[in-house]
Structures are given as C-alpha cells and as structure tokens.
Design an enzyme around this catalytic site. Structure first.
Site, PDB file in Angstrom:
ATOM      1  N   PRO A 147       0.835  -1.169   0.019  1.00 21.42           N
ATOM      2  CA  PRO A 147       0.103  -0.012  -0.043  1.00 21.42           C
ATOM      3  C   PRO A 147       1.022   1.209   0.007  1.00 21.42           C
ATOM      4  O   PRO A 147       1.798   1.344   0.647  1.00 21.42           O
ATOM      5  CB  PRO A 147      -0.827  -0.116   1.372  1.00 21.42           C
ATOM      6  CG  PRO A 147      -0.481  -1.630   1.818  1.00 21.42           C
ATOM      7  CD  PRO A 147       0.404  -2.127   1.080  1.00 21.42           C
ATOM      8  N   GLU A 148       0.408   2.274  -0.628  1.00 19.15           N
ATOM      9  CA  GLU A 148       1.182   3.496  -0.663  1.00 19.15           C
ATOM     10  C   GLU A 148       0.757   4.311   0.359  1.00 19.15           C
ATOM     11  O   GLU A 148      -0.221   3.932   1.154  1.00 19.15           O
ATOM     12  CB  GLU A 148       1.184   4.222  -2.014  1.00 19.15           C
ATOM     13  CG  GLU A 148       1.693   3.287  -2.960  1.00 19.15           C
ATOM     14  CD  GLU A 148       1.533   4.009  -4.529  1.00 19.15           C
ATOM     15  OE1 GLU A 148       1.668   5.215  -4.829  1.00 19.15           O
ATOM     16  OE2 GLU A 148       1.241   3.303  -5.441  1.00 19.15           O
ATOM     17  N   LYS A 164       4.997   5.332   4.100  1.00 18.12           N
ATOM     18  CA  LYS A 164       4.513   4.214   4.028  1.00 18.12           C
ATOM     19  C   LYS A 164       4.512   3.221   5.254  1.00 18.12           C
ATOM     20  O   LYS A 164       4.099   2.212   5.249  1.00 18.12           O
ATOM     21  CB  LYS A 164       4.917   3.293   2.850  1.00 18.12           C
ATOM     22  CG  LYS A 164       4.941   4.196   1.252  1.00 18.12           C
ATOM     23  CD  LYS A 164       5.429   3.369   0.343  1.00 18.12           C
ATOM     24  CE  LYS A 164       5.638   4.290  -0.946  1.00 18.12           C
ATOM     25  NZ  LYS A 164       6.496   3.386  -2.077  1.00 18.12           N
ATOM     26  N   HIS A 181      -4.119 -16.163   4.623  1.00 18.54           N
ATOM     27  CA  HIS A 181      -2.702 -15.690   4.826  1.00 18.54           C
ATOM     28  C   HIS A 181      -2.552 -14.842   6.040  1.00 18.54           C
ATOM     29  O   HIS A 181      -1.726 -13.772   6.025  1.00 18.54           O
ATOM     30  CB  HIS A 181      -2.410 -14.768   3.553  1.00 18.54           C
ATOM     31  CG  HIS A 181      -2.749 -15.626   2.389  1.00 18.54           C
ATOM     32  ND1 HIS A 181      -2.054 -16.790   1.758  1.00 18.54           N
ATOM     33  CD2 HIS A 181      -3.627 -15.209   1.278  1.00 18.54           C
ATOM     34  CE1 HIS A 181      -2.508 -17.125   0.608  1.00 18.54           C
ATOM     35  NE2 HIS A 181      -3.498 -15.949   0.213  1.00 18.54           N
ATOM     36  N   ARG A 238       2.310 -12.583   0.083  1.00 22.79           N
ATOM     37  CA  ARG A 238       3.516 -12.483  -0.222  1.00 22.79           C
ATOM     38  C   ARG A 238       4.568 -12.582   0.756  1.00 22.79           C
ATOM     39  O   ARG A 238       5.714 -12.719   0.763  1.00 22.79           O
ATOM     40  CB  ARG A 238       3.902 -11.664  -1.354  1.00 22.79           C
ATOM     41  CG  ARG A 238       3.031 -11.695  -2.499  1.00 22.79           C
ATOM     42  CD  ARG A 238       3.317 -10.572  -3.514  1.00 22.79           C
ATOM     43  NE  ARG A 238       4.502 -10.554  -4.151  1.00 22.79           N
ATOM     44  CZ  ARG A 238       4.800  -9.526  -5.029  1.00 22.79           C
ATOM     45  NH1 ARG A 238       3.727  -8.936  -5.567  1.00 22.79           N
ATOM     46  NH2 ARG A 238       5.838  -9.701  -5.517  1.00 22.79           N
ATOM     47  N   ARG A 282      20.593  15.501  -9.436  1.00 23.77           N
ATOM     48  CA  ARG A 282      20.065  14.189  -9.494  1.00 23.77           C
ATOM     49  C   ARG A 282      19.744  13.921 -11.140  1.00 23.77           C
ATOM     50  O   ARG A 282      18.973  14.653 -11.590  1.00 23.77           O
ATOM     51  CB  ARG A 282      18.880  13.708  -8.766  1.00 23.77           C
ATOM     52  CG  ARG A 282      19.060  13.992  -7.198  1.00 23.77           C
ATOM     53  CD  ARG A 282      20.081  13.089  -6.575  1.00 23.77           C
ATOM     54  NE  ARG A 282      19.850  11.873  -6.645  1.00 23.77           N
ATOM     55  CZ  ARG A 282      19.027  11.204  -5.864  1.00 23.77           C
ATOM     56  NH1 ARG A 282      18.437  11.877  -4.926  1.00 23.77           N
ATOM     57  NH2 ARG A 282      18.686   9.783  -6.264  1.00 23.77           N
ATOM     58  N   ARG A 325      10.001  -0.564 -13.292  1.00 24.47           N
ATOM     59  CA  ARG A 325       8.323  -0.546 -12.850  1.00 24.47           C
ATOM     60  C   ARG A 325       7.527   0.321 -13.771  1.00 24.47           C
ATOM     61  O   ARG A 325       7.787   0.881 -14.810  1.00 24.47           O
ATOM     62  CB  ARG A 325       8.243   0.615 -11.540  1.00 24.47           C
ATOM     63  CG  ARG A 325       9.287   0.064 -10.591  1.00 24.47           C
ATOM     64  CD  ARG A 325       9.233  -1.223  -9.870  1.00 24.47           C
ATOM     65  NE  ARG A 325       7.820  -1.405  -9.177  1.00 24.47           N
ATOM     66  CZ  ARG A 325       7.389  -1.118  -8.128  1.00 24.47           C
ATOM     67  NH1 ARG A 325       8.125  -0.538  -7.315  1.00 24.47           N
ATOM     68  NH2 ARG A 325       6.134  -1.154  -7.655  1.00 24.47           N
TER      69      ARG A 325
END
Length: 257
Positions: free
Chosen positions: A2-3, A52, A85, A103, A138, A247
């Site tokens: 989750p973000e 997060k 799970h 996971r 950057r 991604r």
DNA sequence: TCCCATGTTGCTAA
DNA sequence: GTTAGCAACATGGG
C-alpha cells in the site's frame, strides 16, 4: 505495498479501533515474524505514520513499526474465522486484529520512539523550492526521484504516474532538468492527489482492502495508471506504458513534457 | 507455461 | 558518488 493513502486509511481506522486499548494477547502465525516479542499487557497509546511506514507507540515506551510492503493488510476480525494468509494476530477485548500478507514481505520491528524526520511526508504541503534544491544534482528519472522516499516519503508506483500526469511532466525527464515552475506543479499535484486518495480510502486496482475489508474508491479517479492504450483524459492522445527502473509507468506523450 | 503485481534491499557494473 | 539493471524475498491472478 500500500502507498501513503492506503497506510493513512489504516492509521485513521486503527486509531478509532485500538488507541487506548490494551493488547490482551498476540500470536505469531508466520515464523518469519518470530522475532516479535510478546505484546500482551501493552496499551496502544498512539498510531502514526511516516510515509508508508506505520508506527504504534506502546505504553511500555517502545514502538512497533510496520512496513506492509506489497500485500500486507490489517483486518479487524470479530468472528472466529481469520482472513486467508494471516501472519500475525493481536487480541483486544473488543476484537482481534489480523495481519494478512500473501507474499510475506511485510515487516514488523520493535524500535525506540523515532526522532523527528527530516523527510517531508507526501500528505503535508510540499515546498517546491526544497524539491528543486534536492533534485539539482540528480540525473535519475523524475519518476524514480519521487519514489525513492529520501526527499518525499509515501509516493509509490501508482501515485507517481498520476502525480506526473497531473503536473504535465514526462516521467523520464532527469530530476535535475525540472524548472521551479515544474516543481510547483509537482508539489501541488502531490498534495491534491494524495489527499483525494485518502478521502477515497485508497486505490483498489487489484486487491487493496481497508481495516474492514472494504475496497477503496480512488481507482475510479485514476487518469493514467493501468490505462495504456486508452485516451488521455486531458488531450485524447493514446496513453503509453513504459518501464522505468523496472516499474510500469503510465503517461501521456503529448501533454507531459 | 509465462508475465505481471501498490515495496525494499543489496549486489554488480558502467 | 551515482545510476541502471538485476535478483531476491514469496505468492497469486490472468
């Protein structure tokens, strides 16, 4: 994982459910979490969030830090049946809390109370000048810069694409190439989108569910994520999917420059 | 069978 | 020092 909006949703729901309550018992189901010491008798004094990461302050003086990673979820359980799970269970006299994680990437740590962080949280107003300064040297893609958690915390793969589309900035542009005006739009889009997503209790594109097993609603507001081949809601151009740093990244090649 | 997945860390090589 | 690329973690869904 989750973000930020999904973790914030859980924090808000957990505050009402467990703050001030005593942990009656805890049970480890997944041996990967064997290092977690017993929590029985501790009271949860506060639930907070850093990007997060979710942090509980316990009455004993220490904190518990959770990183849900990709598939970690907390569910409030009132009956006998546990969610699939389930990896960890906390019992309160008002009900049980199950950490479910297919996971098994989620982590739980005992930590001392963390000091104030220098990293801006994505939900607080962002200062465009700070972003500009942090990105000056950057050369990595601006999308990766937004996701690296070191300058702003909480932005993950879904919201990074949404933010850059709203700010009309191409995701592959080197972070150092953005002008102050670009950062103004990125800063504004970040606050706006993350706040809206929190109001929607997160994005359920696959299987995100909140504490009460309800889906979020922000997936109904996504403008680019997962929509390659669809028309850009801004200009009608076909949206594209590219892979950046491994991604999936969704963007409009016409209105994002 | 293969590819993909809301995250993070650590390695190697350029 | 920085970055890209990859693998690892581990499982399920399409």
């Amino acid at each position: 994982m989750p973000e930020l909006p999904e973790v914030e949703t859980l924090c808000r729901q957990l505050r009402k459910a467990i703050v001030g309550r005593i942990i009656v018992g805890s049970r480890i189901v997944d041996r990967k979490l064997d290092h977690v010491q017993t929590l029985a008798g501790e009271r949860v004094d506060a639930v907070s969030r850093r990007g997060k990461r979710m942090i509980w302050s316990l009455s004993g003086g220490r904190c518990l830090a959770f990183q849900l990673r990709m598939t970690g979820r907390f569910f409030w359980v009132e009956g006998e049946a546990l969610p699939p799970h389930t990896r960890f269970i906390l019992e309160f006299d008002s009900g049980r809390l199950a950490l479910s994680d297919p996971r098994r990437f989620a982590t739980i740590e005992h930590i001392p109370p963390p000091p104030e962080s220098a990293v801006a949280d994505g939900l607080s107003p962002l200062d465009a000048k700070t972003l500009y300064a942090a990105a000056r040297k950057r050369t990595l893609p601006v999308k990766s810069f937004l996701m690296d958690q070191k300058t702003v915390s909480g932005i993950g793969n879904i919201y990074a694409s949404e933010i850059l589309h709203a700010a009309r900035v191409a995701p592959r542009r080197p972070a150092c190439s953005l002008k102050p005006a670009d950062w103004e739009r990125v800063a504004g889009a970040t606050s706006e989108i993350l706040q809206r997503a929190v109001e929607c209790r997160g994005t359920s594109v696959s299987d995100w569910q909140d504490l009460f097993a309800c889906r979020g609603e922000y997936q109904d507001h996504l403008r680019v994520y997962g929509r390659a081949g669809c028309a850009c809601p801004g200009c009608g151009q076909t949206l594209r999917r590219d892979v950046i740093a491994g991604r999936s990244t969704f963007f409009c090649p016409r209105c994002q420059k």
